[in-house]
Scaffold this active site. Structure first.
Site, PDB file in Angstrom:
ATOM      1  N   ASN A   9     159.647 -91.238 -43.635  1.00 43.64           N
ATOM      2  CA  ASN A   9     159.205 -90.043 -42.913  1.00 43.64           C
ATOM      3  C   ASN A   9     157.986 -89.468 -43.641  1.00 43.64           C
ATOM      4  OD1 ASN A   9     158.894 -87.577 -41.652  1.00 43.64           O
ATOM      5  ND2 ASN A   9     160.780 -86.679 -42.452  1.00 43.64           N
ATOM      6  N   LYS A  11     156.054 -87.147 -42.794  1.00 46.55           N
ATOM      7  CA  LYS A  11     155.844 -85.708 -42.565  1.00 46.55           C
ATOM      8  C   LYS A  11     154.364 -85.458 -42.208  1.00 46.55           C
ATOM      9  CE  LYS A  11     159.825 -84.793 -45.384  1.00 46.55           C
ATOM     10  NZ  LYS A  11     160.556 -83.864 -46.241  1.00 46.55           N
ATOM     11  N   HIS A  99     165.102 -82.436 -37.700  1.00 49.11           N
ATOM     12  CA  HIS A  99     164.880 -82.393 -39.158  1.00 49.11           C
ATOM     13  C   HIS A  99     164.983 -80.938 -39.623  1.00 49.11           C
ATOM     14  CE1 HIS A  99     162.943 -82.610 -43.051  1.00 49.11           C
ATOM     15  NE2 HIS A  99     163.168 -83.917 -43.027  1.00 49.11           N
ATOM     16  N   GLU A 101     163.305 -79.225 -41.580  1.00 49.33           N
ATOM     17  CA  GLU A 101     162.037 -78.482 -41.595  1.00 49.33           C
ATOM     18  C   GLU A 101     161.712 -77.938 -40.209  1.00 49.33           C
ATOM     19  OE1 GLU A 101     159.744 -81.562 -43.512  1.00 49.33           O
ATOM     20  OE2 GLU A 101     160.894 -81.198 -45.345  1.00 49.33           O
ATOM     21  N   GLU A 170     171.102 -85.020 -44.492  1.00 50.33           N
ATOM     22  CA  GLU A 170     170.087 -84.549 -45.426  1.00 50.33           C
ATOM     23  C   GLU A 170     170.428 -83.138 -45.887  1.00 50.33           C
ATOM     24  OE1 GLU A 170     166.170 -86.840 -44.869  1.00 50.33           O
ATOM     25  OE2 GLU A 170     166.095 -85.108 -43.570  1.00 50.33           O
ATOM     26  N   GLY A 176     162.989 -82.896 -50.934  1.00 47.92           N
ATOM     27  CA  GLY A 176     161.729 -82.603 -51.602  1.00 47.92           C
ATOM     28  C   GLY A 176     161.889 -81.835 -52.904  1.00 47.92           C
ATOM     29  N   SER A 212     165.332 -86.603 -51.581  1.00 47.28           N
ATOM     30  CA  SER A 212     164.895 -87.052 -52.911  1.00 47.28           C
ATOM     31  C   SER A 212     165.371 -88.465 -53.258  1.00 47.28           C
ATOM     32  CB  SER A 212     165.328 -86.055 -53.987  1.00 47.28           C
ATOM     33  OG  SER A 212     164.717 -84.792 -53.755  1.00 47.28           O
TER      34      SER A 212
HETATM   35  P1  PGA Z   1     162.321 -86.266 -49.489  1.00 42.40           P
HETATM   36  O1  PGA Z   1     162.420 -85.921 -47.921  1.00 42.40           O
HETATM   37  O2  PGA Z   1     162.670 -87.716 -49.637  1.00 42.40           O
HETATM   38  O3  PGA Z   1     160.891 -85.973 -49.858  1.00 42.40           O
HETATM   39  O4  PGA Z   1     163.297 -85.394 -50.193  1.00 42.40           O
HETATM   40  C1  PGA Z   1     163.428 -86.476 -47.127  1.00 42.40           C
HETATM   41  C2  PGA Z   1     163.292 -85.961 -45.708  1.00 42.40           C
HETATM   42  O5  PGA Z   1     163.009 -84.778 -45.517  1.00 42.40           O
HETATM   43  O6  PGA Z   1     163.458 -86.732 -44.742  1.00 42.40           O
END
Ligand code: PGA
Length: 257
Positions: A9, A11, A99, A101, A170, A176, A212
């Site tokens: 992903n 983003k 997601h 976010e 998640e 992140g 992460s």
């Molecule tokens: P990350 O993001 O691996 O940077 O923690 C995962 C995600 O949001 O899909």
């Protein structure tokens, strides 16, 4: 055999020139060391999709392409939105839906998540539904109930499309942040999620972990966390770490069903 699934992903990173570059590198890496037990998917920003699918076609790479989001409407006066049919036309096979976010920053509530999953499935694409609790919910010990409820709200009544539904767990506190859930925490949540999915008639769905994930923790999470793959954010923006995650998954994944 059901394969594991690893989705990168990206983003809101990488313009189309950078996207072409990374896609070529990932395709070259996987051509030099192919994987048999993992389906690999890239999820670039909308504006990169056409470039990425073109590169993958030219390289004859067996790498799929997902979108990070889509409208729940078919067409019409929805400025700034993109429809499922538009994605399909570009060769996109799946869409990440809900997601965290998007849920927290763009007001995507459970009702919109549910209607978006339905739009994706109605359009013939596969849906990757994201679920996961925030830190306060985890600390209150309410994470299992919270995630079960998210699943029910998004997926009730979708048995007929079972083959095209994937769930990504998640935990928001792990996205992140460099803070990964432990393999034991992930494994416990996998039991909760699979139990609820079975009750919803979606027991064959793959369940991924995201938050992460990196080259160092991927093997342990696959082996002890009992996951069917990963949704990878930060570590998917560079070829080597992403390739290492894919290969760790390929080496360690043991099909469960
Ligand atoms: P990350 O993001 O691996 O940077 O923690 C995962 C995600 O949001 O899909």
């Amino acid at each position: 055999m059901t394969k594991a699934l690893v989705i990168g992903n990206w983003k809101m990173n990488l313009d189309y020139v950078e996207a072409v570059h990374l896609t070529r590198q990932v395709a070259t890496l996987l051509a030099s060391r192919p994987v048999e037990r993992v389906e690999v998917v890239l999820a670039p920003p909308f504006v990169d999709l056409r470039s990425v699918t073109s590169v993958l076609e030219a390289e004859h790479a067996s790498i799929g392409v997902a979108a990070q989001h889509v409208s729940d409407r078919d067409n019409g006066a929805f400025t700034g939105e993109v429809s499922v049919a538009m994605l399909k036309r570009l060769g996109v096979a799946s869409v990440i839906v809900g997601h965290s976010e998007r849920r927290t920053m763009y007001h995507m509530d459970d009702a919109i998540v549910a209607s978006t999953v339905r739009a994706v499935l109605r359009g013939g694409l596969a849906a990757v539904l994201c679920v996961g609790e925030d830190l306060a919910t985890r600390e209150a010990g309410e994470h299992d109930a919270f995630v079960s409820e998210q699943l029910t709200r998004a997926l009730a009544g979708l048995e007929e499309a079972a083959q095209r539904v994937t769930v990504a767990y998640e935990p928001i506190w792990a996205i992140g942040t460099g803070k990964t859930a432990t393999a034991a925490e992930i494994q416990a949540m996998m039991v909760t999620i699979r139990t609820r999915l079975a009750a919803l008639g979606l027991g064959a769905s793959r369940v991924l972990y995201g938050g992460s994930v990196n080259a160092d923790n991927a093997a342990e999470i696959v082996t002890e966390g009992d996951v069917d793959g990963f949704l990878v954010g930060g570590a998917s923006l560079k070829t080597e770490p992403f390739g290492a995650i894919v290969h760790a998954c390929n080496d360690c994944y043991a099909e469960r069903r």
